[in-house]
Motif scaffolding. Structure first.
Motif, PDB file in Angstrom:
ATOM      1  N   LYS A  80       0.815  -1.213   0.000  1.00  0.00           N
ATOM      2  CA  LYS A  80       0.000   0.000   0.000  1.00  0.00           C
ATOM      3  C   LYS A  80       0.852   1.268   0.000  1.00  0.00           C
ATOM      4  O   LYS A  80       0.567   2.227  -0.725  1.00  0.00           O
ATOM      5  N   TYR A  81       1.919   1.275   0.786  1.00  0.00           N
ATOM      6  CA  TYR A  81       2.681   2.503   0.970  1.00  0.00           C
ATOM      7  C   TYR A  81       3.983   2.581   0.161  1.00  0.00           C
ATOM      8  O   TYR A  81       4.540   3.668  -0.002  1.00  0.00           O
ATOM      9  N   SER A  82       4.475   1.462  -0.343  1.00  0.00           N
ATOM     10  CA  SER A  82       5.785   1.478  -1.003  1.00  0.00           C
ATOM     11  C   SER A  82       5.723   1.896  -2.469  1.00  0.00           C
ATOM     12  O   SER A  82       6.744   2.238  -3.059  1.00  0.00           O
ATOM     13  N   ASN A 134      13.754   6.706   0.253  1.00  0.00           N
ATOM     14  CA  ASN A 134      14.965   6.434   1.010  1.00  0.00           C
ATOM     15  C   ASN A 134      14.692   5.465   2.162  1.00  0.00           C
ATOM     16  O   ASN A 134      13.559   5.061   2.414  1.00  0.00           O
ATOM     17  N   ASN A 135      15.774   5.109   2.859  1.00  0.00           N
ATOM     18  CA  ASN A 135      15.649   4.129   3.938  1.00  0.00           C
ATOM     19  C   ASN A 135      14.741   4.605   5.058  1.00  0.00           C
ATOM     20  O   ASN A 135      14.056   3.797   5.688  1.00  0.00           O
ATOM     21  N   ALA A 136      14.734   5.902   5.304  1.00  0.00           N
ATOM     22  CA  ALA A 136      13.880   6.435   6.363  1.00  0.00           C
ATOM     23  C   ALA A 136      12.406   6.193   6.047  1.00  0.00           C
ATOM     24  O   ALA A 136      11.609   5.881   6.941  1.00  0.00           O
ATOM     25  N   TYR A 137      12.056   6.319   4.779  1.00  0.00           N
ATOM     26  CA  TYR A 137      10.669   6.086   4.372  1.00  0.00           C
ATOM     27  C   TYR A 137      10.293   4.615   4.565  1.00  0.00           C
ATOM     28  O   TYR A 137       9.258   4.288   5.150  1.00  0.00           O
ATOM     29  N   ARG A 205      11.345  16.526  -0.096  1.00  0.00           N
ATOM     30  CA  ARG A 205      10.039  17.085   0.229  1.00  0.00           C
ATOM     31  C   ARG A 205       8.933  16.106  -0.131  1.00  0.00           C
ATOM     32  O   ARG A 205       8.002  15.892   0.645  1.00  0.00           O
ATOM     33  N   GLU A 206       9.028  15.486  -1.318  1.00  0.00           N
ATOM     34  CA  GLU A 206       8.012  14.519  -1.735  1.00  0.00           C
ATOM     35  C   GLU A 206       7.981  13.331  -0.800  1.00  0.00           C
ATOM     36  O   GLU A 206       6.922  12.811  -0.463  1.00  0.00           O
ATOM     37  N   GLU A 207       9.163  12.901  -0.356  1.00  0.00           N
ATOM     38  CA  GLU A 207       9.220  11.771   0.558  1.00  0.00           C
ATOM     39  C   GLU A 207       8.608  12.127   1.901  1.00  0.00           C
ATOM     40  O   GLU A 207       7.884  11.336   2.497  1.00  0.00           O
ATOM     41  N   ARG A 208       8.885  13.341   2.390  1.00  0.00           N
ATOM     42  CA  ARG A 208       8.316  13.751   3.670  1.00  0.00           C
ATOM     43  C   ARG A 208       6.804  13.860   3.582  1.00  0.00           C
ATOM     44  O   ARG A 208       6.088  13.464   4.498  1.00  0.00           O
ATOM     45  N   ASN A 209       6.307  14.412   2.452  1.00  0.00           N
ATOM     46  CA  ASN A 209       4.861  14.542   2.297  1.00  0.00           C
ATOM     47  C   ASN A 209       4.188  13.184   2.266  1.00  0.00           C
ATOM     48  O   ASN A 209       3.131  12.977   2.868  1.00  0.00           O
ATOM     49  N   ARG A 210       4.786  12.221   1.541  1.00  0.00           N
ATOM     50  CA  ARG A 210       4.191  10.896   1.481  1.00  0.00           C
ATOM     51  C   ARG A 210       4.314  10.188   2.824  1.00  0.00           C
ATOM     52  O   ARG A 210       3.398   9.511   3.272  1.00  0.00           O
ATOM     53  N   ALA A 211       5.457  10.358   3.488  1.00  0.00           N
ATOM     54  CA  ALA A 211       5.654   9.706   4.778  1.00  0.00           C
ATOM     55  C   ALA A 211       4.636  10.182   5.805  1.00  0.00           C
ATOM     56  O   ALA A 211       4.202   9.424   6.668  1.00  0.00           O
ATOM     57  N   SER A 212       4.229  11.437   5.712  1.00  0.00           N
ATOM     58  CA  SER A 212       3.274  11.969   6.675  1.00  0.00           C
ATOM     59  C   SER A 212       1.913  11.317   6.561  1.00  0.00           C
ATOM     60  O   SER A 212       1.097  11.385   7.479  1.00  0.00           O
TER      61      SER A 212
END
Length: 222
Positions: A80-82, A134-137, A205-212
């Motif tokens: 779902k999230y990857s 990235n790995n954080a995501y 920024r895109e990764e942070r927005n999706r991670a949120s």
């Protein structure tokens, strides 16, 4: 890496590898089948270990207790999230098999399966150039810390000797194995009830927005 599904392949269609995220089933068949294989392997291993003086080797992937999510729920969450294709999960399944063949004293159990799965999917996604978060995501998706995700990845890669290439023949062979698994599942239901070649990733920024937008989860197998 040469494992893109061929649109005319009945096998790929049966496994849900022909992508149809718009209007198609929420979770492809391959997720169900990989989950079934892993869950049954875990059950067999844990029964065997319980009745034996032989104990499996503990690794960085092991926790002290099993996470709350089942294997299927966990893989569905990753899917779902990857933003990974169904084919990515076949490649991750191949990587997991390679890891276990290298570590003969390590048995797949409820204490290590979740960490092995999130790591194998992340490595597969990177090698195939999919998502490329990235790995954080991926750590957030998998319910582990970023530091732990980094260590899991490095351990996984060195254990498999960075053998990330998957040929068409190997990919098809594992698809066939999953189709055999599908036949087993259907019979059961009928009963009385290389870390290189990475594509350019998204911006931070895109990764942070999706991670949120990821639902919170912690892989509590510590």
């Amino acid at each position: 890496m040469g494992t893109k599904p061929i649109s005319g392949s009945k096998s790929y269609l049966n496994l849900g590898l022909i992508e149809n995220r718009n209007g198609g089933p929420e979770t492809p068949r391959v997720i169900t089948l990989v989950s079934s294989v892993i869950e049954r392997t875990i059950q067999q291993n844990e029964r065997s270990l319980k009745g034996s003086a032989r104990k499996g080797l503990n690794t960085i992937f092991h926790g002290s207790r099993a996470p709350a999510l089942s294997i299927r729920q966990y893989l569905e969450r990753i899917y779902k999230y990857s933003n990974c294709s169904p084919s990515c999960f076949v490649v991750a399944y191949i990587y997991l098999d390679r890891f276990l063949h290298q570590m003969r004293d390590v048995h797949l159990t409820s204490l290590n399966a979740h960490r092995l799965l999130i790591t194998s999917v992340m490595v597969a996604a990177k090698f195939m150039g999919e998502g490329c978060y990235n790995n954080a995501y991926f750590a957030k998706v998998g319910g582990v810390s970023t530091g732990e995700m980094n260590k899991l990845e490095m351990n996984f890669l060195f254990t498999t000797d960075f053998r990330l290439l998957v040929t068409r023949e190997t990919f098809d062979r594992y698809c066939l194995r999953l189709e055999v698994e599908e036949a087993k599942v259907e019979r059961w239901v009928e009963l009385p009830i290389q870390l290189c070649g990475l594509a350019q990733g998204r911006t931070n920024r895109e990764e942070r927005n999706r991670a949120s937008s990821i639902a919170g989860y912690t892989c509590r197998a510590l």
